[in-house]
Design a protein around this motif. Structure first.
Motif, PDB file in Angstrom:
ATOM      1  N   LYS A 106       1.270  -1.289  -0.004  1.00 51.59           N
ATOM      2  CA  LYS A 106       0.300   0.047  -0.044  1.00 51.59           C
ATOM      3  C   LYS A 106       1.033   1.345   0.237  1.00 51.59           C
ATOM      4  O   LYS A 106       0.431   2.105  -0.382  1.00 51.59           O
ATOM      5  N   VAL A 107       1.953   1.097   0.366  1.00 51.59           N
ATOM      6  CA  VAL A 107       2.383   1.761   1.036  1.00 51.59           C
ATOM      7  C   VAL A 107       3.172   2.936  -0.687  1.00 51.59           C
ATOM      8  O   VAL A 107       3.683   4.037  -0.491  1.00 51.59           O
ATOM      9  N   THR A 108       3.465   1.896  -1.737  1.00 48.88           N
ATOM     10  CA  THR A 108       3.694   2.591  -2.855  1.00 48.88           C
ATOM     11  C   THR A 108       3.276   2.752  -3.948  1.00 48.88           C
ATOM     12  O   THR A 108       3.482   3.252  -4.765  1.00 48.88           O
ATOM     13  N   ARG A 109       1.713   3.113  -3.487  1.00 51.48           N
ATOM     14  CA  ARG A 109       0.521   3.129  -4.483  1.00 51.48           C
ATOM     15  C   ARG A 109       0.821   4.456  -5.196  1.00 51.48           C
ATOM     16  O   ARG A 109       0.039   4.747  -7.156  1.00 51.48           O
ATOM     17  N   ARG A 110       1.844   5.529  -4.994  1.00 50.40           N
ATOM     18  CA  ARG A 110       1.742   6.473  -5.873  1.00 50.40           C
ATOM     19  C   ARG A 110       3.185   6.661  -6.082  1.00 50.40           C
ATOM     20  O   ARG A 110       3.164   7.703  -6.300  1.00 50.40           O
ATOM     21  N   THR A 111       3.899   5.916  -5.667  1.00 55.14           N
ATOM     22  CA  THR A 111       5.545   5.901  -5.748  1.00 55.14           C
ATOM     23  C   THR A 111       5.901   4.929  -6.151  1.00 55.14           C
ATOM     24  O   THR A 111       7.211   4.822  -6.586  1.00 55.14           O
ATOM     25  N   ASP A 143       3.316   8.337   2.569  1.00 54.34           N
ATOM     26  CA  ASP A 143       3.865   7.548   2.573  1.00 54.34           C
ATOM     27  C   ASP A 143       5.017   7.466   0.977  1.00 54.34           C
ATOM     28  O   ASP A 143       6.014   7.113   1.493  1.00 54.34           O
ATOM     29  N   GLU A 144       5.486   8.458   0.781  1.00 52.93           N
ATOM     30  CA  GLU A 144       6.425   8.642  -0.311  1.00 52.93           C
ATOM     31  C   GLU A 144       7.522   9.219   0.399  1.00 52.93           C
ATOM     32  O   GLU A 144       8.833   9.030   0.276  1.00 52.93           O
ATOM     33  N   ALA A 145       7.010   9.516   2.076  1.00 52.55           N
ATOM     34  CA  ALA A 145       8.237   9.942   2.657  1.00 52.55           C
ATOM     35  C   ALA A 145       9.319   8.084   3.201  1.00 52.55           C
ATOM     36  O   ALA A 145      10.420   7.908   3.023  1.00 52.55           O
ATOM     37  N   ILE A 146       8.142   7.631   3.291  1.00 57.39           N
ATOM     38  CA  ILE A 146       8.650   6.167   3.850  1.00 57.39           C
ATOM     39  C   ILE A 146       9.395   5.424   2.525  1.00 57.39           C
ATOM     40  O   ILE A 146      10.408   4.936   2.483  1.00 57.39           O
ATOM     41  N   VAL A 147       9.178   5.252   1.717  1.00 56.41           N
ATOM     42  CA  VAL A 147       9.339   5.061   0.522  1.00 56.41           C
ATOM     43  C   VAL A 147      11.050   5.751  -0.154  1.00 56.41           C
ATOM     44  O   VAL A 147      12.147   4.601  -0.033  1.00 56.41           O
TER      45      VAL A 147
END
Length: 267
Positions: free
Chosen positions: A172-177, A221-225
């Motif tokens: 889920k965390v990568t859905r926009r990145t 999420d982007e920060a996590i990626v």
């Protein structure tokens, strides 16, 4: 005869005009030995009917359909899995590939075995005018360049290299990145990319998509990626300031960010 290139296009509720333009830009390429895999990510009935209609126009088109919305990464993985070409070229459903895109990218990979994938400079259409070279990137990005952003746009890959890293991360965390995450995982495996220094693709600036990307949960999420990717690439602790960058930028109205980018390009 097996195709040399598999073009993978994920589609979810796209406007008919944009989708047809994107498909036609692939069908009208100067290089013709390809298959176009349209991955219908549980679109509404209108878009699904358009995809079925389009698929009947050319026997190089294959359609696969998700029964539920799985987002871009997982949907592209389905297309990559069934791809028969040794090269996999990505294509978004609202973009436009210039006629020589596939030919030039294939020729590059045929002769530069040290690279796992190839992209290019990208033009942008903002609904009123074409902004030439909107996405202008280094010819040979290094690991440290990922501190600033994704560095590549809609590349052509060697399929074996995608398989080596397991394709897209479907979490889920990568859905926009999902693309940014993929490029950093490839570089972590010493699989490098190259940018042809001329536009081979044109993006459509979708304001609605931009608004979704600016939802603050996607910034988190982007920060996590970024954090995970920078650790893989050995860019920490230097990378911390760039980890929090999307959290700061997310507070700025998107039209202001767009104008800032425009001024930076013209300068």
């Amino acid at each position: 005869m097996y195709p040399d290139i598999s073009v993978v296009m994920a589609v979810h509720n796209e406007e008919r005009a944009l989708l047809e333009e994107a498909v036609n830009s692939i069908l009208n390429q100067t290089y013709s030995n390809f298959e176009l895999i349209i991955c219908d990510d549980a679109s509404n009935e209108v878009t699904s009917d358009v995809i079925k209609e389009i698929s009947r126009r050319d026997d190089r088109i294959l359609v696969i359909t998700n029964t539920e919305n799985r987002f871009a990464g997982a949907t592209r993985n389905r297309g990559i899995y069934v791809a028969r070409g040794k090269y996999v070229a990505l294509m978004d459903a609202d973009d436009y590939s210039y006629p020589e895109r596939l030919e030039m990218q294939k020729r590059f990979l045929d002769t530069h075995f040290e690279y796992a994938f190839v992209s290019s400079i990208v033009d942008c259409f903002d609904g009123e005018k074409i902004v030439s070279g909107h996405f202008r990137v280094k010819e040979k990005p290094e690991k440290r360049d990922f501190l600033w952003g994704a560095q590549f746009a809609t590349p052509m890959f060697r399929k074996e290299c995608l398989e080596r890293v397991g394709g897209y991360d479907e979490s889920k965390v990568t859905r926009r990145t999902e693309d940014y995450d993929l490029y950093m995982r490839l570089y972590a495996q010493s699989l490098r990319g190259y940018n042809i220094q001329r536009p081979l693709l044109r993006y459509f600036l979708n304001v609605n998509v931009m608004k979704k990307k600016r939802l603050y949960r996607y910034r988190i999420d982007e920060a996590i990626v970024r954090y995970r990717g920078f650790r893989r690439l050995g860019l920490m602790p230097e990378g911390w300031i760039y980890v929090i960058k999307p959290l700061i930028v997310g507070l700025i109205p998107h039209r202001v960010v767009w104008r800032m980018k425009g001024r930076a390009k013209s300068g």
